[in-house]
Structures are given as structure tokens and as C-alpha cells.
Design an enzyme around this catalytic site. Structure first.
Site, PDB file in Angstrom:
ATOM      1  N   LYS A   1       0.820  -1.217   0.000  1.00 31.87           N
ATOM      2  CA  LYS A   1       0.000   0.000   0.000  1.00 31.87           C
ATOM      3  C   LYS A   1       0.853   1.266   0.000  1.00 31.87           C
ATOM      4  CE  LYS A   1      -4.180  -2.085   1.760  1.00 31.87           C
ATOM      5  NZ  LYS A   1      -3.774  -3.478   2.043  1.00 31.87           N
TER       6      LYS A   1
HETATM    7  C1  LIG Z   1      -4.416  -4.565   1.455  1.00 32.56           C
HETATM    8  C2  LIG Z   1      -3.646  -5.814   1.336  1.00 32.56           C
HETATM    9  C3  LIG Z   1      -4.019  -6.826   0.430  1.00 32.56           C
HETATM   10  C4  LIG Z   1      -5.279  -6.746  -0.419  1.00 32.56           C
HETATM   11  O1  LIG Z   1      -5.180  -5.762  -1.409  1.00 32.56           O
HETATM   12  P1  LIG Z   1      -6.460  -5.324  -2.274  1.00 32.56           P
HETATM   13  O2  LIG Z   1      -5.998  -4.170  -3.082  1.00 32.56           O
HETATM   14  O3  LIG Z   1      -7.485  -4.925  -1.259  1.00 32.56           O
HETATM   15  O4  LIG Z   1      -6.851  -6.463  -3.075  1.00 32.56           O
HETATM   16  C5  LIG Z   1      -3.200  -7.934   0.317  1.00 32.56           C
HETATM   17  N1  LIG Z   1      -2.092  -8.062   1.072  1.00 32.56           N
HETATM   18  C6  LIG Z   1      -1.704  -7.118   1.955  1.00 32.56           C
HETATM   19  C7  LIG Z   1      -0.472  -7.337   2.761  1.00 32.56           C
HETATM   20  C8  LIG Z   1      -2.455  -5.951   2.118  1.00 32.56           C
HETATM   21  O5  LIG Z   1      -2.059  -5.016   2.999  1.00 32.56           O
END
Ligand SMILES: *Cc1c(COP(=O)(O)O)cnc(C)c1O
Length: 450
Positions: free
Chosen positions: A110
Site C-alpha cells: 500500500k
Molecule cells: C491490502 C492488502 C491486500 C489486499 O489488497 P487489495 O488491493 O485490497 O486487493 C493484500 N495483502 C496485503 C499485505 C495488504 O495489505
């Protein structure tokens, strides 16, 4: 370049406006009015470093920003990553690569979007001359990434609500041990849903949110999707040319945000054989891609908590393309989903997608097996992706979090306890958090006073 709402009742927005408002005023999500064809640029982009590639890609969309300003924003955003390649691609085997997306400040993918978004917000404050208060609720990684995207930035404050006692101790430290004066980690006495509900009401009060210059941090901002396209492109350009068209990106998925970005890129003239949507036991998307039916269920906690989701908020973007951009149909389907929780595709072109589901026992077993076979530690989210790899294709697994964020699950599976210096450093810093009850009045009062 203009951006239009999936629901078709918002006038087209320029990039900066679409980023500033996040959700379109008609309740829809922003999409580019048309997609550029970048197939003719791929050759010249092959040797670019991450930030330069990101700049070249983003400038196709952020056409209202001065290119040199955009270049500066991008350089700053990826200057905080600890690996020189930003998103290194590791080869684990004959047809198996891992794209490591965990070298940003909070060790999860993210950061790619939220570092950029933080710098875009900062630029906006400078241009408009007023400050901004960013507000969000988190069950873990998003809050930490949002906080680190805005850490110490002048004229910004970030308020993140999280359920006290229900995020992991390391995730809590990432939010509460920053030492920054513009960060308010609010530990609410309630669940994530309670916090989310209160936020909805606060944003629903248009007068309050305008007066306080509130902005939402969530997974639907257009800038997040576009920033996430870039690492797919970066990886594609690093795969040997002979393997590229037989390549499958394998993506741990919750909100459908990450995998949607890859799919969107593939529609811009970047040939990819397909995508695998990897879920944990909360398998709404696996069920969608195997049956054609979208049916939300109840969330069960798992070893991969950032994927414990049963409503895929970015799904509406995909739906819009699947329905040929017919905004009226999108509105009808979303209305039906909200009302009944179910929707079935009449005809559904699933050729671009496969899916898989891994329960907790399988996640542990995969962590153990990948470590035994490749000497490589994967976090529980990334582990889901290793289920059912297609041996006839070149797989690029997106590693979404650093294993050291989930030491207990890794230790239980392998006997090894992963560590990371950034997380060790947090353990000696003081915790600063603000306990509040998740009521609209309490939260509004807290925000208005700061
Ligand atoms: C947020 C997150 C996901 C999922 O991502 P999406 O964009 O919601 O599909 C997967 N793995 C980790 C470590 C995350 O923080």
C-alpha cells in the site's frame, strides 16, 4: 485527460480534482475517460528506473500537473523505499518470479500508492492555500500506510481510527510510534465496522467536512489504482521478452484494488496471458470467478487479515468495463448488490482471470513449503498466491507484505522468526494513541479541536 464516474452522473473531472474528492459525488468511482495505448512506448521504457517509469506513466493521466512538479512528487514518493530497485523482481525458479512490493516505509504494497497520494495532497495544499485533514478507518495496513504517506507534512493532519485490541501489535506500533505531531491514531472502543459507520456519518455531514477540509483515505482513490499499475509495468519490462506473453500475474486480493490495476494496465496494450486472483477463506472473489455470481458473505478472521473482506470496493470499476461502460446498468447492479447482497453476470468474459482460495491450514503449509523449496519466506497474504500456480505459464507472484510483519504465523510454520530493522526500531519508541468511543460526536469534537 479527464476522469468519469462509473455511475455517469458526475461531470468529467481533471486528475487533481478527481484525486482531491476521492469518491465521485454521484457515489461512483473515477475511471479514465479513455485508456492510452502504450504499446509503442514499451521499448523506450525498458531500461528506466522505477521513479522515471512511474513519472512517464503518470504523466499520461495527470495532464493538469506541470510535468516537473509531477516528476518531483514521484521522486519524493519512492525516495523513502529501502531497496534501490523499489520493486525488485526475484527469480525463485524456472517459471517463477516474486515481485517484492514490501520495501516501502510500512513494509506493505500500500506504500506504493499512499506515498504518492500523500505527496499529491501536500502539493494540493500548497496550490489551494488551505490545509487538509485526512480521515480513515483501518483494520491494519491501510492506516499505517496512510499515516506514513503524510508523516510530518505541513498543513496536513491525519486521523486514523482503528479498533483497540484488534490490530496486530506491530501494526499498532506502525501507527502510534511515529513521533510526528500531525498524526492522530485513534483507538476506538468498538469494532472496525463501528468506526467505519461513524466515518460514513461524518463525511455525510457535508457542512462539517467542507469546513474542516476533510478528505477520505480509502482504497478507491483513482491515484491509488494508477500508482499500482506502475509496478506491473515495471515487472513486465524486466521479464525476458520470450516469456512476457505467457505471463500470469498472481495477486493476493481483498478489495480487488491491486489486481484491478494490473488488469487495467493490460488494456493499455501490455500483453499478459492472465491474472490469478488469490483469496484467503474470505473468498467472495474466488466464488465470483468460478461461478459468475457476486455474493457477499460474513467475514471470518484469517491468518491474512488485510484480505478479510467480503465486499470488494474496487469491483465497481471492473463491473463498469464488463458492462461496456453503461452507467445506467452499473447503477442498477450496484443498487441490487446493496439491497440483496447478490448479483449474477449474464455473460461474463472470465478469460483474463483465474482464482484460488487458501484457508489458514493451507497458508501455513505453503509458508513451510516455499521456505523448504526455495529458502524464501513469504508472509501469509503472499502465501495465498502460491496456491494452484499454473506450471505451463511464467508466474509473477506479487509479494504484498514483508514476512516480518507477521512473525507469529511464520514462526509457527517454519520455526524461523523473521525480523526487519524498521520494525525493531519501533519497539523502543513511545506509543502515542488517543482512546475514543466510536460516536460521531466524539470524533467530530476531536477533529475540530485539532
Ligand atoms: C491490502 C492488502 C491486500 C489486499 O489488497 P487489495 O488491493 O485490497 O486487493 C493484500 N495483502 C496485503 C499485505 C495488504 O495489505
Amino acid at each position: 485527460m479527464k476522469f468519469v464516474s462509473t455511475r455517469g452522473q458526475t461531470p468529467p473531472h481533471i486528475f487533481s480534482e478527481a484525486v482531491a474528492v476521492g469518491l465521485a459525488p454521484d457515489g461512483g468511482l473515477f475511471l479514465p475517460e479513455s485508456l492510452p495505448d502504450i504499446s509503442g512506448r514499451l521499448g523506450e521504457w525498458e531500461n528506466l528506473g522505477y521513479a522515471d517509469l512511474c513519472f512517464e506513466f503518470m504523466r499520461l493521466f495527470a495532464t493538469d500537473l506541470d510535468p516537473e512538479v509531477l516528476r518531483g512528487i514521484v521522486a519524493k514518493s519512492y525516495g523513502n523505499f529501502s531497496h534501490p530497485e523499489i520493486a525488485p523482481l526475484r527469480r525463485l525458479g524456472e517459471r517463477l518470479y516474486v515481485l517484492e512490493l514490501f520495501h516501502g516505509p510500512t513494509l506493505a504494497f500500500k506504500d506504493f500508492a499512499l506515498q504518492l497520494l500523500g505527496n499529491l495532497y501536500e502539493h494540493q495544499c500548497r496550490v489551494t492555500g488551505h490545509g487538509i485533514k485526512v480521515l480513515g478507518a483501518t483494520s491494519g495496513d491501510t492506516g499505517a500506510a496512510a499515516i506514513h504517506g503524510l508523516l510530518g507534512k505541513p498543513h496536513t493532519a491525519v486521523f486514523i481510527l482503528y479498533p483497540e485490541g484488534r490490530v496486530s501489535p506491530l501494526q499498532e506500533r506502525q501507527m502510534t510510534c511515529t513521533g510526528a505531531g500531525n498524526v492522530y491514531a485513534i483507538a476506538v472502543d468498538g469494532s472496525f465496522d463501528d468506526a467505519q459507520r461513524a466515518l460514513k456519518d461524518i463525511f455525510g455531514d457535508r457542512e462539517f467536512s467542507a469546513q474542516q477540509h476533510l478528505s477520505a483515505v480509502n482504497s478507491i482513490n483513482l491515484a491509488r489504482v494508477l500508482a499500482q499499475c506502475v509496478y506491473y509495468l515495471f515487472a513486465w519490462l524486466r521479464i525476458p521478452a520470450a516469456e512476457r506473453s505467457n505471463l500470469e500475474f498472481v495477486v493476493p486480493t481483498g478489495n480487488f484494488g491491486n489486481v484491478f490495476a494490473g488488469w487495467l494496465l493490460s488494456r493499455m496494450g501490455v500483453p499478459v496471458a492472465g491474472f490469478k486472483v488469490a483469496t484467503n477463506r474470505n473468498d467472495i472473489l474466488h466464488r465470483l470467478f468460478t461461478t459468475g455470481e457476486y455474493r457477499s458473505g460474513t467475514v471470518t478472521p484469517s491468518l491474512a487479515p488485510s484480505m478479510d473482506i467480503q465486499v470488494a470496493s474496487n469491483f465497481e470499476r471492473f463491473l463498469s468495463y464488463a458492462l461496456g461502460g453503461d452507467a445506467k446498468k452499473v447503477r442498477a447492479v450496484m443498487e441490487q448488490i446493496i439491497r440483496t447482497g447478490v448479483w449474477r453476470f449474464e455473460s461474463f468474459d472470465r478469460t483474463a482471470f483465474r482464482s484460488s482460495r487458501a484457508d489458514d491450514a493451507e497458508i501455513s503449509e505453503i509458508i513451510r513449503r516455499v521456505h523448504a523449496q526455495h529458502g524464501y519466506l513469504v508472509d501469509p497474504h503472499t502465501a495465498c498466491a502460491f496456491k494452484d500456480l499454473d506450471p505451463t505459464r511464467t508466474s509473477v507472484v506479487l509479494a504484498t507484505a514483508h514476512p516480518a510483519k507477521f512473525p507469529d504465523a511464520i514462526r509457527a510454520a517454519t520455526g524461523v522468526t523473521p525480523t526487519h530493522p524498521a520494525l525493531e526500531a519501533l519497539k523502543v519508541r513511545p506509543v502515542v494513541k488517543y482512546p475514543l468511543s466510536p460516536t460521531v460526536a466524539a470524533i467530530k469534537g476531536f477533529i475540530a479541536a485539532r
